[in-house]
Motif scaffolding. Structure first.
Motif, PDB file in Angstrom:
ATOM      1  N   UNK A 246     -32.886   4.823 -62.350  1.00 55.14           N
ATOM      2  CA  UNK A 246     -33.835   4.334 -63.354  1.00 55.14           C
ATOM      3  C   UNK A 246     -33.525   2.975 -64.071  1.00 55.14           C
ATOM      4  N   UNK A 247     -32.945   2.106 -63.387  1.00 58.42           N
ATOM      5  CA  UNK A 247     -32.737   0.668 -63.706  1.00 58.42           C
ATOM      6  C   UNK A 247     -34.147   0.062 -63.664  1.00 58.42           C
ATOM      7  N   UNK A 248     -34.569  -0.864 -64.544  1.00 55.76           N
ATOM      8  CA  UNK A 248     -35.805  -1.587 -64.449  1.00 55.76           C
ATOM      9  C   UNK A 248     -35.983  -2.201 -63.143  1.00 55.76           C
ATOM     10  N   UNK A 249     -35.141  -2.711 -62.509  1.00 60.25           N
ATOM     11  CA  UNK A 249     -35.309  -3.382 -61.287  1.00 60.25           C
ATOM     12  C   UNK A 249     -33.792  -2.795 -60.169  1.00 60.25           C
ATOM     13  N   UNK A 250     -34.298  -1.729 -59.566  1.00 62.36           N
ATOM     14  CA  UNK A 250     -32.869  -1.081 -58.993  1.00 62.36           C
ATOM     15  C   UNK A 250     -32.381  -2.009 -57.998  1.00 62.36           C
ATOM     16  N   UNK A 251     -32.968  -3.015 -57.496  1.00 63.76           N
ATOM     17  CA  UNK A 251     -32.425  -3.739 -56.317  1.00 63.76           C
ATOM     18  C   UNK A 251     -31.877  -5.011 -56.811  1.00 63.76           C
ATOM     19  N   UNK A 252     -31.705  -5.384 -57.940  1.00 62.71           N
ATOM     20  CA  UNK A 252     -30.990  -6.445 -58.439  1.00 62.71           C
ATOM     21  C   UNK A 252     -30.529  -6.503 -59.869  1.00 62.71           C
ATOM     22  N   UNK A 253     -29.571  -7.398 -60.099  1.00 62.19           N
ATOM     23  CA  UNK A 253     -28.898  -7.492 -61.321  1.00 62.19           C
ATOM     24  C   UNK A 253     -28.744  -8.936 -61.691  1.00 62.19           C
ATOM     25  N   UNK A 254     -29.252  -9.493 -62.983  1.00 61.49           N
ATOM     26  CA  UNK A 254     -29.364 -10.825 -63.279  1.00 61.49           C
ATOM     27  C   UNK A 254     -28.914 -10.984 -64.516  1.00 61.49           C
ATOM     28  N   UNK A 255     -28.186 -12.083 -64.926  1.00 56.83           N
ATOM     29  CA  UNK A 255     -27.692 -12.613 -66.320  1.00 56.83           C
ATOM     30  C   UNK A 255     -29.218 -13.017 -66.849  1.00 56.83           C
ATOM     31  N   UNK A 256     -29.335 -12.700 -68.105  1.00 52.54           N
ATOM     32  CA  UNK A 256     -30.508 -12.933 -68.861  1.00 52.54           C
ATOM     33  C   UNK A 256     -30.447 -14.710 -69.208  1.00 52.54           C
ATOM     34  N   UNK A 257     -29.413 -15.263 -69.049  1.00 50.28           N
ATOM     35  CA  UNK A 257     -29.325 -16.670 -69.156  1.00 50.28           C
ATOM     36  C   UNK A 257     -29.186 -17.374 -67.796  1.00 50.28           C
ATOM     37  N   UNK A 258     -29.452 -16.486 -66.519  1.00 47.17           N
ATOM     38  CA  UNK A 258     -29.658 -17.062 -65.375  1.00 47.17           C
ATOM     39  C   UNK A 258     -31.038 -17.818 -65.205  1.00 47.17           C
ATOM     40  N   UNK A 259     -30.945 -18.759 -64.265  1.00 45.73           N
ATOM     41  CA  UNK A 259     -32.266 -19.473 -64.255  1.00 45.73           C
ATOM     42  C   UNK A 259     -33.531 -18.521 -63.715  1.00 45.73           C
ATOM     43  N   UNK A 260     -33.031 -17.559 -62.987  1.00 49.52           N
ATOM     44  CA  UNK A 260     -34.103 -16.637 -62.609  1.00 49.52           C
ATOM     45  C   UNK A 260     -34.722 -15.845 -63.646  1.00 49.52           C
ATOM     46  N   UNK A 261     -33.933 -15.511 -64.889  1.00 50.66           N
ATOM     47  CA  UNK A 261     -34.424 -14.776 -65.828  1.00 50.66           C
ATOM     48  C   UNK A 261     -35.142 -15.500 -66.717  1.00 50.66           C
ATOM     49  N   UNK A 262     -34.581 -16.810 -67.197  1.00 49.59           N
ATOM     50  CA  UNK A 262     -35.128 -17.757 -68.133  1.00 49.59           C
ATOM     51  C   UNK A 262     -36.596 -18.130 -67.675  1.00 49.59           C
ATOM     52  N   UNK A 263     -36.731 -18.202 -66.337  1.00 50.47           N
ATOM     53  CA  UNK A 263     -37.958 -18.828 -66.042  1.00 50.47           C
ATOM     54  C   UNK A 263     -39.049 -17.902 -66.762  1.00 50.47           C
ATOM     55  N   UNK A 264     -39.126 -16.646 -67.069  1.00 50.39           N
ATOM     56  CA  UNK A 264     -39.933 -15.838 -67.557  1.00 50.39           C
ATOM     57  C   UNK A 264     -39.993 -15.929 -69.334  1.00 50.39           C
ATOM     58  N   UNK A 265     -38.607 -16.104 -69.826  1.00 55.99           N
ATOM     59  CA  UNK A 265     -38.568 -16.275 -71.228  1.00 55.99           C
ATOM     60  C   UNK A 265     -38.890 -17.805 -71.597  1.00 55.99           C
ATOM     61  N   UNK A 266     -38.699 -18.685 -70.831  1.00 57.09           N
ATOM     62  CA  UNK A 266     -38.903 -20.086 -71.036  1.00 57.09           C
ATOM     63  C   UNK A 266     -40.537 -20.238 -71.203  1.00 57.09           C
ATOM     64  N   UNK A 267     -41.175 -19.669 -70.490  1.00 59.68           N
ATOM     65  CA  UNK A 267     -42.864 -19.662 -70.404  1.00 59.68           C
ATOM     66  C   UNK A 267     -43.217 -18.993 -71.647  1.00 59.68           C
TER      67      UNK A 267
END
Ligand code: 5GP
Length: 338
Positions: A246-267
């Motif tokens: 039921x996780x939003x992405x069942x294949x990955x786990x990432x910190x919200x301050x990781x570069x991965x996640x921030x790319x979306x937030x920064x935009x």
């Protein structure tokens, strides 16, 4: 000169006289001043964790999902509305999240217009005037919504939020499993001590109506029981739901301050000068969140029986239960060995 601060692993609770069977333990608790939930478990507002599916499961089982905000305002409102439509007329089964930048005011205003019961202001260090501005903005739009703010890890920071009228405080600077804040910045407080300090300060200043949510670092139901004893009314976890169906992405786990996640937030207009304070990892299939929650609840009930407590509110800083600090050998002994 320095005070000792403890993590969950440093501490063990001393079994008390068992007064209730584990089957009679009641797990209902307060999420915030006016919101009651049936289980002390919430799912983290991280974009790999809480979307519609997990929010729905959490709510159905009696907990609550904190929806992530790594999406456009329209999608955010659509998801919240979908949750509301599923459960009306009972209660708002999802807690959406906002940041503190001025652009987040539009998000907050749109979410409030949907008739939510609670909203979470989420920032790495909530001991900040930017949080005050967002609290005031939300209050100017809604007198009724419960405001949950975090994160903090000290008494003065919690008092700061309490005095500004928040309805729950989220505690945890750096305990998260994908968080690198302590290594990046040198700041943080081991989580068990952080929870105790915050709760003690709130009680000392007569803010006993403000529940504490212990956010991050939970590895097991034993850690949840320790968090509840230390003063939390509920816990938040991302890690235990990572890899769940039921996780939003069942294949990955990432910190919200990781570069991965921030790319979306920064935009979406956030500042780009902040350091990366999280990592992204791949996760293995963890089955269904429903099973995870059921197992956690069994463990918590059992813990309450060792504590001699029928209700979570009794377990909260229960004077009849003592805690001991264990040595490294104690930690080894507490683990399983072949
Ligand atoms: P976990 O369940 O993984 O131990 O902790 C989840 C919590 O970690 C979240 O609820 C949030 O408070 C925190 N968190 C999520 N992403 C990050 C991040 O990138 N950096 C930091 N410092 N904390 C994070």
């Amino acid at each position: 000169m320095f005070m000792q601060a403890y993590t969950y692993d440093d501490i063990l609770l001393v079994p008390n006289k068992s007064l209730h069977s584990r089957s009679t333990a009641k797990l209902e608790t307060k999420l915030s001043r006016n919101i009651h939930i049936d289980l002390p478990i919430t799912s983290a507002n991280m974009d790999t964790i809480t979307g519609y599916e997990l929010a729905r499961t959490m709510s159905r089982l009696g907990g609550v999902g904190f929806l992530h905000r790594n999406m456009k305002i329209e999608e955010n409102c659509y998801t919240v509305q979908k949750c509301l439509d599923t459960w009306k007329p009972y209660w708002s089964p999802v807690i959406p999240t906002v940041g503190v930048s001025t652009s987040e005011r539009e998000r907050a205003e749109s979410l409030l217009s949907l008739g939510i019961q609670g909203i979470c202001i989420d920032i790495a260090n909530a001991y900040s005037d930017r949080v005050t501005s967002m609290i005031n903005f939300i209050r100017s739009k809604s007198k009724d919504v419960d405001i949950i703010a975090g994160n903090v890890a000290s008494g003065p920071a919690a008092l700061f939020l309490a005095q500004r009228g928040v309805d729950a405080i989220k505690v945890g600077i750096g305990p998260g499993s994908v968080c690198t804040t302590r290594r990046m910045t040198g700041f943080g407080v081991p989580q068990f001590t952080a929870i105790s300090m915050v709760k003690r300060t709130l009680l000392d200043h007569r803010y006993n109506q403000i529940p504490v949510i212990a956010d991050g670092g939970i590895k097991s139901s034993g850690d949840i029981v320790k968090a509840l004893w230390a003063g939390a009314s509920s816990i938040m976890t991302g890690k235990l739901f990572a890899g769940c169906l039921e996780a939003n992405n069942p294949n990955a786990y990432r910190g919200m301050a990781s570069n991965d996640a921030r790319q979306v937030l920064l935009s979406d207009g956030d500042v780009s000068t902040v350091a990366e304070e999280g990592i992204a990892i791949e996760v293995q299939d963890a089955g269904s969140a429903e099973d995870v929650i059921r197992e956690l609840c069994n463990g918590i009930r059992s813990g309450m029986s060792y504590a001699g407590c029928e209700y979570i509110s009794e377990l909260n800083m229960c004077q009849d239960v003592r805690a001991v600090v264990q040595t490294q050998n104690g930690i080894i002994e507490s683990g399983t060995r072949k």
